[in-house]
Write an enzyme that holds these catalytic residues in place. Structure first.
Site, PDB file in Angstrom:
ATOM      1  CG  ASP A 140      -2.124   0.960   0.973  1.00 23.10           C
ATOM      2  OD1 ASP A 140      -2.058   1.757   0.008  1.00 23.10           O
ATOM      3  OD2 ASP A 140      -3.099   0.933   1.748  1.00 23.10           O
TER       4      ASP A 140
HETATM    5  C1  BGC Z   1      -4.875   3.469   0.070  1.00 19.62           C
HETATM    6  C2  BGC Z   1      -4.999   2.461  -1.041  1.00 19.62           C
HETATM    7  C3  BGC Z   1      -4.831   3.134  -2.367  1.00 19.62           C
HETATM    8  C4  BGC Z   1      -3.503   3.849  -2.391  1.00 19.62           C
HETATM    9  C5  BGC Z   1      -3.218   4.581  -3.675  1.00 19.62           C
HETATM   10  C6  BGC Z   1      -3.635   4.299  -0.059  1.00 19.62           C
HETATM   11  O1  BGC Z   1      -3.642   5.354   0.843  1.00 19.62           O
HETATM   12  O2  BGC Z   1      -4.913   2.823   1.309  1.00 19.62           O
HETATM   13  O3  BGC Z   1      -6.225   1.804  -0.969  1.00 19.62           O
HETATM   14  O4  BGC Z   1      -4.953   2.212  -3.401  1.00 19.62           O
HETATM   15  O5  BGC Z   1      -3.486   4.815  -1.345  1.00 19.62           O
HETATM   16  O6  BGC Z   1      -4.030   5.664  -3.824  1.00 19.62           O
END
Ligand code: BGC
Length: 762
Positions: free
Chosen positions: A277
């Site tokens: 993530d």
């Molecule tokens: C989120 C993810 C997301 C990623 C990219 C993160 O803060 O938890 O779900 O895909 O950002 O935007």
């Protein structure tokens, strides 16, 4: 080149110009196959191509492909002809492009999309065909936008209604989430776009999400929190999976040896990539050793947080290269990661079999509308006085004067909420949908309450002004005054996509409705008995006024076609058939995590880590309310219709089964009303006697059927040993113990009139 497979006369007849493209397309790859390298040769097995590519890559090229080069892309291998890999959120539509190294909008004019309903609404359809349609439609939008991977779907379990991201997930039940996530992924990947199932695993807190260390029994992990991920891997064959921010057993989940190495890669034989993530990677050694393949979103330059353009300083970039050069690591771990990334390339960017994508097509709007219409849940529909008779308030019978109340009737909900925020080509607001559908009626509006009036999010501006300065009393007085003149009042309330509502990064701080909405609803209920409350949210909310409001509809966040979808349900053009994917508690005390004071967790000394013990264990959702014998406001699986259904006698094709056997239960269901409609038959299994404590019942099969008035269908629900099993912590295996079980069949978890006892023999 000699042409000897077609007679010259054929060429003469149909013409060279027409034949040549066919000839080149069909035969050139074969004619050339001796000259092209194996890694580019489509006729060779993918694993062979991967080995060949790997053998040609330099250390720098290998290091490059395992970490980001911009906010949402990672490099391919330019020298060898592998293009860059573009990812994007996810999961409800394709997120607008941001700048290379900033979160601000890139300002493109071709990145508006169709917003599909939030995944909670998809889950509420209880219809895997809708999930397939969703995945395919989203895949086509992603292809057009040049995205090889969509960051979704999300399948974290709805553990508490305060969870800020529950709206992006598929509810509280592992079986329902599993059945819905598989076709979503298959649909998406059928278009050559990778899914990236998230957030693996135990990501049930948004508040301090990087610091929460989850303490959970093996049994709850395997029975509740992992099944949807397992189905995504072993049934759907997902090509990507995203590690979660939180920790499990004191290790961050983006490089967690148990979750990634042991369970995902060893036990489930996952062959895709593990993506971190964004900012979820914290340590080079752990990332190298514990299963992370592709690092995104780290904010470090090795010294400070928040550095921009720090890609070379990523944990899997130069720091890793240095450790290889110093001899701490061999190429073994690196090659394993690169192999997985190359596999992803062959599945997506390098696949010649991909179809062409298209954006904002009518077919995508139709898909969004259909899913929304099937997901809306009619929670309550009591009779009200109608002339001399009493009949259910919904569907609305051509009211002359409709009053719509509430900020959520005029608020765009595709904007906000965190990474799932979108830039839509269009979003039909509820008020507009109602005005359009009830053209013959006089439709008035009163604001009723002021929630969040912010006009833009992450660079996307909301089309309609929400500016309002009048105080709550004045707004309520105005709404009440207008309500007295109306034939029906429709309130659009609930939550929104702002911080501390249904939004990433924080959890809700209260179960009650925000912005003094309860006061508004009470006042309106006193002013007009013909009151419909449409709740817009991805979570349950307290409804202390429920007995005074005859009709309640759960409207979710349903994307581009929101207004049209809701209006069609209120008008009765569509007969509602959604069913709740979670238990709707009366109060937080009815939820296991809260009853046991197990949410949120407790800071350790030093204020670095929060330990959160899932004391409710496997008793999440209806498993808890069943055990405690408490009656929620609305049960898991609940949802009404404008027609009525009658269930016949439940039969089984056998009363004894063995471990390698299946058993099929059949029940006739008849539409006894005057409208076509759909009902979802749900089968729960209850273990009469077990060596461990087991839930009263667990969902193990379901089937949605569409019936014309008077029509009867035989619905068959089949289960096997897996439906009878629990995760045995003593030997880390799924176990089905011989003995008596009961199949409970009905239309919601609190309405299971048909029962049949059967036996598992060993
Ligand atoms: C989120 C993810 C997301 C990623 C990219 C993160 O803060 O938890 O779900 O895909 O950002 O935007």
């Amino acid at each position: 080149m000699r042409i000897n497979f077609m007679s010259k006369s054929v060429f003469k007849e149909i013409g060279w110009v027409k034949v040549l493209p066919f000839y080149l397309f069909a035969f050139l790859p074969f004619a050339n196959s001796q000259n092209i390298p194996v890694y580019l040769d489509d006729t060779k097995p993918v694993e062979q191509r991967i080995n060949d590519a790997l053998s040609r890559m330099t250390l720098d090229e290998k290091i490059a492909v395992i970490h980001a080069q911009s906010k949402f892309s990672s490099p391919g291998v330019k020298r060898l002809g592998f293009p860059d890999l573009w990812t994007d959120d996810g999961p409800h539509g394709v997120r607008p492009d941001v700048l290379w190294d900033e979160w601000e909008q890139a300002g493109q004019t071709n990145d508006s999309c169709v917003a599909f309903p939030a995944l909670t609404c998809l889950a509420a359809t209880w219809n895997p065909l809708m999930a397939r349609l969703y995945g395919e439609s989203l895949g086509e939008e992603a292809l057009y936008r040049g995205k090889a991977m969509i960051l979704g779907p999300g399948v974290n379990i709805y553990r508490t209604p305060l969870g800020g991201r529950n709206f992006e997930y598929m509810g509280e039940d592992p079986w329902l989430a599993s059945r819905m996530v598989v076709p979503y992924i298959q649909g998406l990947q059928s278009k050559g776009v990778a899914a990236c199932v998230k957030h693996y695993a135990l990501n049930n807190d948004e508040e301090y999400r990087h610091q929460v260390n989850v303490i959970v029994s093996d049994r709850a992990l395997h029975e509740i929190y992992l099944p949807a991920f397992k189905a995504a891997v072993t049934e759907a064959g997902t090509w990507g999976i995203m590690g979660a921010y939180n920790l499990y057993k004191n290790q961050h989940n983006c490089h967690n040896s148990i979750l990634l190495n042991k369970i995902l890669k060893q036990d489930w034989r996952y062959d895709g990539v593990v993506v971190s993530d964004w900012g979820g990677c914290h340590d080079t050694d752990e990332a190298v050793a514990n299963g992370l393949d592709l690092e995104f979103g780290s904010w470090t330059d090795g010294l400070t947080m928040g550095a921009t353009n720090a890609y070379d300083s990523y944990y899997l970039a130069l720091p890793y290269k240095k450790l290889i050069q110093e001899g701490k690591y061999t190429m073994k771990e690196l090659d394993e990661k690169v192999r997985r990334v190359l596999r992803l390339f062959y599945r997506t960017t390098m696949s010649r079999l991909k179809p062409y994508g298209f954006l904002c097509s009518e077919s995508h709007y139709n898909a969004a509308l259909k899913i929304a219409q099937e997901g809306v849940v009619l929670l309550k529909n009591d009779p009200v006085k109608n002339g001399k008779t009493r009949q259910p308030l919904l569907p609305l019978q051509r009211p002359e004067r409709i009053l719509v109340v509430g900020e959520n009737a005029i608020k765009m909900m595709t904007v906000g909420g965190g990474s799932s925020s979108l830039k839509v080509q269009r979003e039909i607001l509820p008020l507009d949908g109602i005005r359009e559908r009830f053209k013959g009626s006089q439709v008035d509006f009163a604001r009723g309450y002021v929630g969040d009036t912010i006009q833009s999010y992450n660079g996307v501006t909301v089309g309609r002004s929400l500016y309002e300065t009048r105080p709550a009393d004045e707004l309520i007085a105005e709404a009440v005054d207008k309500a007295r003149q109306a034939d029906v009042v429709i309130i659009f309330g609930g939550l929104n996509k702002s911080n501390y509502q249904d939004c990433e990064g924080h959890d809700r701080q209260q179960y009650g409705l925000p912005y003094a909405q309860d006061r508004l609803i009470e006042a309106l209920a006193a002013a007009n008995k013909r009151l419909v409350y449409v709740n817009i949210s991805g979570n349950g909310v307290a409804m202390p006024w429920l007995s005074k409001v005859p009709a309640v509809v759960q409207g979710w966040f349903i994307g581009s076609e929101a207004g049209e979808a809701i209006a069609s349900v209120l008008a009765g053009d569509v007969n509602p058939s959604g069913k709740l994917p979670f238990t709707w508690y009366d109060s937080l005390e009815q939820c296991g995590a809260h009853a046991l004071n197990a949410f949120p967790g407790t800071w350790r000394e030093g204020h670095q880590i929060i330990d959160e013990t899932y004391k409710e264990d496997i008793y999440v959702g209806y498993r808890w309310t069943d055990k405690q014998k408490v009656k929620p406001l609305f049960s898991f699986g609940h949802g009404l219709s404008y027609t009525t259904f009658k269930l016949g006698r439940l039969t089984a094709n056998k009363l004894q089964m063995t471990a390698d056997d299946e058993i099929t239960f059949t029940i006739p269901v008849t539409n006894t009303g005057r409208r076509a409609g759909a009902e979802t038959l749900q089968l729960y299994v209850s273990d009469r006697k077990a060596s461990v404590d087991r839930p009263v019942k667990e969902l193990k099969a379901f089937q949605k059927v569409f019936l014309l008035p008077g029509e009867t269908q035989q619905v068959s629900l089949t289960i096997d040993k897996r439906a009878l099993s629990f995760y045995d912590e003593s030997n880390s295996r799924w176990t089905a113990e011989p003995g008596l079980f009961e199949a409970l069949v009905g239309t919601s978890s609190d309405c299971l009139p048909a029962r049949c006892t059967f036996e598992l023999k060993m």
